[in-house]
Design a protein around this motif. Structure first.
Motif, PDB file in Angstrom:
ATOM      1  N   ASP A   7      37.765  35.082  49.873  1.00 30.45           N
ATOM      2  CA  ASP A   7      37.463  34.785  48.199  1.00 30.45           C
ATOM      3  C   ASP A   7      38.527  34.984  46.809  1.00 30.45           C
ATOM      4  O   ASP A   7      38.338  34.204  46.534  1.00 30.45           O
ATOM      5  CB  ASP A   7      36.243  36.406  48.534  1.00 30.45           C
ATOM      6  CG  ASP A   7      35.064  35.703  48.879  1.00 30.45           C
ATOM      7  OD1 ASP A   7      34.664  34.874  48.721  1.00 30.45           O
ATOM      8  OD2 ASP A   7      34.336  36.656  49.168  1.00 30.45           O
ATOM      9  N   ARG A  42      40.227  31.851  46.318  1.00 26.77           N
ATOM     10  CA  ARG A  42      38.971  30.769  46.035  1.00 26.77           C
ATOM     11  C   ARG A  42      39.684  31.025  44.589  1.00 26.77           C
ATOM     12  O   ARG A  42      39.588  29.833  43.723  1.00 26.77           O
ATOM     13  CB  ARG A  42      38.136  30.860  46.581  1.00 26.77           C
ATOM     14  CG  ARG A  42      38.097  30.362  48.592  1.00 26.77           C
ATOM     15  CD  ARG A  42      36.245  30.603  48.663  1.00 26.77           C
ATOM     16  NE  ARG A  42      35.382  29.993  47.597  1.00 26.77           N
ATOM     17  CZ  ARG A  42      34.391  30.836  47.528  1.00 26.77           C
ATOM     18  NH1 ARG A  42      33.867  31.268  48.343  1.00 26.77           N
ATOM     19  NH2 ARG A  42      33.526  30.061  46.813  1.00 26.77           N
ATOM     20  N   ASP A  43      39.070  32.023  43.906  1.00 27.81           N
ATOM     21  CA  ASP A  43      39.408  32.003  42.727  1.00 27.81           C
ATOM     22  C   ASP A  43      40.262  32.716  41.901  1.00 27.81           C
ATOM     23  O   ASP A  43      40.830  31.742  40.842  1.00 27.81           O
ATOM     24  CB  ASP A  43      38.670  34.030  42.834  1.00 27.81           C
ATOM     25  CG  ASP A  43      38.899  34.320  41.086  1.00 27.81           C
ATOM     26  OD1 ASP A  43      37.639  33.734  40.928  1.00 27.81           O
ATOM     27  OD2 ASP A  43      39.345  35.036  40.405  1.00 27.81           O
ATOM     28  N   ARG A  79      40.522  28.434  41.404  1.00 31.51           N
ATOM     29  CA  ARG A  79      39.632  28.738  40.734  1.00 31.51           C
ATOM     30  C   ARG A  79      39.965  28.172  38.647  1.00 31.51           C
ATOM     31  O   ARG A  79      39.972  27.460  38.785  1.00 31.51           O
ATOM     32  CB  ARG A  79      38.211  28.931  40.063  1.00 31.51           C
ATOM     33  CG  ARG A  79      37.810  28.938  39.577  1.00 31.51           C
ATOM     34  CD  ARG A  79      36.239  29.976  39.379  1.00 31.51           C
ATOM     35  NE  ARG A  79      37.082  31.589  38.911  1.00 31.51           N
ATOM     36  CZ  ARG A  79      37.581  31.470  37.868  1.00 31.51           C
ATOM     37  NH1 ARG A  79      37.485  31.466  37.128  1.00 31.51           N
ATOM     38  NH2 ARG A  79      38.289  32.933  37.541  1.00 31.51           N
ATOM     39  N   GLN A  80      41.212  29.410  39.215  1.00 32.64           N
ATOM     40  CA  GLN A  80      41.977  30.085  38.087  1.00 32.64           C
ATOM     41  C   GLN A  80      42.800  28.250  37.545  1.00 32.64           C
ATOM     42  O   GLN A  80      42.435  28.342  36.356  1.00 32.64           O
ATOM     43  CB  GLN A  80      42.463  31.105  37.925  1.00 32.64           C
ATOM     44  CG  GLN A  80      42.685  31.723  36.414  1.00 32.64           C
ATOM     45  CD  GLN A  80      41.404  31.202  34.848  1.00 32.64           C
ATOM     46  OE1 GLN A  80      41.114  32.267  35.256  1.00 32.64           O
ATOM     47  NE2 GLN A  80      42.179  30.828  34.565  1.00 32.64           N
ATOM     48  N   LYS A 138      34.315  35.001  37.695  1.00 33.39           N
ATOM     49  CA  LYS A 138      34.723  35.239  39.161  1.00 33.39           C
ATOM     50  C   LYS A 138      33.839  34.789  40.551  1.00 33.39           C
ATOM     51  O   LYS A 138      32.594  34.473  40.507  1.00 33.39           O
ATOM     52  CB  LYS A 138      35.077  36.368  39.391  1.00 33.39           C
ATOM     53  CG  LYS A 138      36.214  37.013  38.921  1.00 33.39           C
ATOM     54  CD  LYS A 138      36.448  38.492  38.232  1.00 33.39           C
ATOM     55  CE  LYS A 138      37.680  38.424  38.188  1.00 33.39           C
ATOM     56  NZ  LYS A 138      38.202  39.798  38.620  1.00 33.39           N
ATOM     57  N   ILE A 139      34.900  33.916  41.815  1.00 33.42           N
ATOM     58  CA  ILE A 139      33.910  33.373  43.003  1.00 33.42           C
ATOM     59  C   ILE A 139      33.506  35.142  44.022  1.00 33.42           C
ATOM     60  O   ILE A 139      33.220  34.471  44.570  1.00 33.42           O
ATOM     61  CB  ILE A 139      35.046  33.277  43.633  1.00 33.42           C
ATOM     62  CG1 ILE A 139      34.275  31.212  42.931  1.00 33.42           C
ATOM     63  CG2 ILE A 139      33.695  32.335  45.367  1.00 33.42           C
ATOM     64  CD1 ILE A 139      35.307  30.104  43.665  1.00 33.42           C
ATOM     65  N   ILE A 140      34.497  35.875  43.517  1.00 38.55           N
ATOM     66  CA  ILE A 140      34.638  37.104  44.739  1.00 38.55           C
ATOM     67  C   ILE A 140      33.155  38.030  43.943  1.00 38.55           C
ATOM     68  O   ILE A 140      33.276  37.582  42.761  1.00 38.55           O
ATOM     69  CB  ILE A 140      35.703  37.802  43.916  1.00 38.55           C
ATOM     70  CG1 ILE A 140      37.434  37.355  44.707  1.00 38.55           C
ATOM     71  CG2 ILE A 140      35.933  39.543  45.127  1.00 38.55           C
ATOM     72  CD1 ILE A 140      38.536  38.278  43.523  1.00 38.55           C
TER      73      ILE A 140
END
Length: 494
Positions: free
Chosen positions: A408, A411-412, A415-416, A443-445
């Motif tokens: 996660d 991935r985050d 994303r940023q 945030k994906i987390i």
């Protein structure tokens, strides 16, 4: 209250005027007799009266708008074409309407609010609305429900396991939350979403009358289904609430029809005389042409070289090269499309469906996974798609151990990075609206709570009877406390 009411046996039509237009209208509401005792006739007359009143309010509202907003309203925007969703801010900018007006329409039930379900809340259950237990049986389900306990035996038998990660679903109580946002709230929580796949026929469904070829037929309609996630939704900021493009375009066309040609021409002249439109036209082509027709990979190359782009944040060449490779993963997995063709839905699909299937630390994979042979017998580096395909064929087992997928946190981070390139392109004037705007700061987390295991299961024991008594003996639970806690308990998915 809008609609019909009776006075002395005669039906009257009524329409409340929004507070911000009452001074201009000189009244709080429109009221007029339909001059009939028959309810069915009164409904037809009232519909005509209310439509005329709404048209008057639209004209009044258009007079309060800025000249540039009037031009946006009349001219339209390509951002509102086709399917897909926009944030409230993006929709307001594209249509020329203030966010408050859009929220008022949501509050009236004329516009739906939507939310893209994050990966952390993607697993849950969908339950047909009629099978939910109402909080008050006399008032029915629409007045509130008791959230099902899917971990016990109280869940409806019709509950179905479902994964909706990355899907954009409509809020059940959008009108309620729109009112809270208009009152100054900047986030919503404790909401329920409508589950997908609601089309189709279901036994014991509600019955609607349909007229075909002069005959009245009975058609069964599938009941609405609600989605309850395993992990409840935390506070969702207004920036992440979405509206459908087609709905906004329909509203824009309706309001534009109320703007007279003279009003539109006066607005155009006012903008031209202020120099605003001229300045925009003079400088926009130079920048937009720089990315017009450019593929995403080409835009990445420009971003990495631009002094106001990536090099402003990173100085080391190896760091820039690493970030560039990470960005180009989007082009490899989603296709190297034109940057102007990338919209919010494409980014959501990448972030919530495609990116989670990437292996963690792919550089540490053995050579039999990261290298492939050409038809000529020579070897080359495998693409990420080929690496994923190889791992799937091996059930993600490498040297007898299960290879993990991307974390996660990673991935985050990606994303940023992806959001940053669109922020740069938008702020530099290279593209119009920023398709990644609703993902900024999202945030994906899913941060684990204290006392949780790595797998997410809580190790804390349930409250004892004595503890529960001590909690609910508090004054706020007896009197209702500050506001409406008691009214909101049953809407929170657990």
């Amino acid at each position: 209250m809008n609609g019909l009411f009776r006075r002395g046996g005669v039906w009257w039509a009524r329409l409340a005027i929004p507070e911000h237009l009452r001074a201009a209208a000189g009244r709080r509401e429109f009221v007029q007799s339909t001059r009939t005792y028959h309810h069915e006739v009164a409904k037809v007359v009232a519909a005509s009266l209310i439509a005329a009143w709404r048209h008057q309010l639209l004209r009044l509202d258009s007079r309060r708008m800025d000249e540039r907003d009037i031009l946006k309203l009349v001219s339209g925007s390509p951002l509102l074409n086709g399917d897909g969703f926009l944030s409230l801010k993006e929709a307001a900018q594209a249509s020329g309407l203030p966010e408050s007006e859009l929220l008022r329409r949501v509050q009236r039930g004329a516009l739906g609010l939507h939310y893209t379900v994050p990966h952390a809340n993607g697993n849950g259950y969908k339950v047909p609305k009629p099978d939910l237990e109402p909080d008050d049986p006399e008032l029915g389900i629409d007045a509130g429900i008791i959230a099902p306990n899917f971990k016990g035996n109280s869940a409806p038998a019709s509950a179905q396991r479902i994964n909706v990660s990355g899907q954009t679903l409509r809020l059940v109580d959008g009108a309620l939350f729109a009112g809270l946002l208009l009152d100054g709230k900047d986030a919503v929580t404790g909401f329920v979403l409508r589950a997908p796949d609601q089309a189709g026929v279901r036994a014991n469904a509600s019955v609607a009358n349909v007229v075909k070829d002069g005959q009245r037929l009975e058609a069964e309609l599938a009941p609405e289904k609600w989605y309850f996630p395993d992990v409840e939704f935390t506070e969702v900021p207004t920036s992440l609430l979405l509206v459908a493009k087609r709905d906004i375009e329909s509203i824009r066309v309706e309001l534009a029809a109320a703007v007279s040609p003279k009003r539109a021409e006066d607005a155009r002249k006012a903008v031209l005389s202020s120099g605003t439109e001229k300045k925009h036209v003079a400088r926009a082509p130079e920048k937009t042409e720089k990315l017009a027709g450019k593929r995403f990979s080409e835009a990445v190359a420009i971003y990495c070289e631009d002094p106001h782009g990536l090099s402003r944040k990173l100085s080391e060449k190896n760091e820039i090269a690493l970030r560039k490779r990470a960005l180009l993963l989007f082009a490899e997995l989603m296709g190297d499309m034109l940057i102007t063709a990338i919209d919010r839905d494409i980014l959501a699909k990448y972030l919530y469906e495609v990116l989670p299937e990437v292996p963690n630390k792919p550089n540490n994979l053995p050579g039999d996974v990261t290298w492939v042979e050409n038809a000529e017998g020579s070897r080359r580096k495998a693409t990420m798609k080929e690496i994923i395909s190889t791992l799937e064929a091996r059930s993600w087992t490498v040297n007898g151990k299960t290879w993990q997928k991307i974390t996660d946190a990673a991935r985050d981070e990606r994303r940023q990075w992806l959001c940053n390139i669109f922020v740069w392109a938008h702020e530099s004037g290279y593209i119009g609206a920023n398709p990644a705007a609703s993902f900024l700061g999202k945030k994906i987390i899913e941060k684990r709570k204290k006392g949780s295991k790595a797998g997410g299961e809580r190790t804390r024991n349930p409250f004892s009877d004595d503890q529960l008594v001590a909690i609910f003996e508090k004054g706020r639970f007896k009197s209702g406390g500050e506001g409406s806690h008691a009214q909101e308990w049953h809407n929170v998915p657990v």
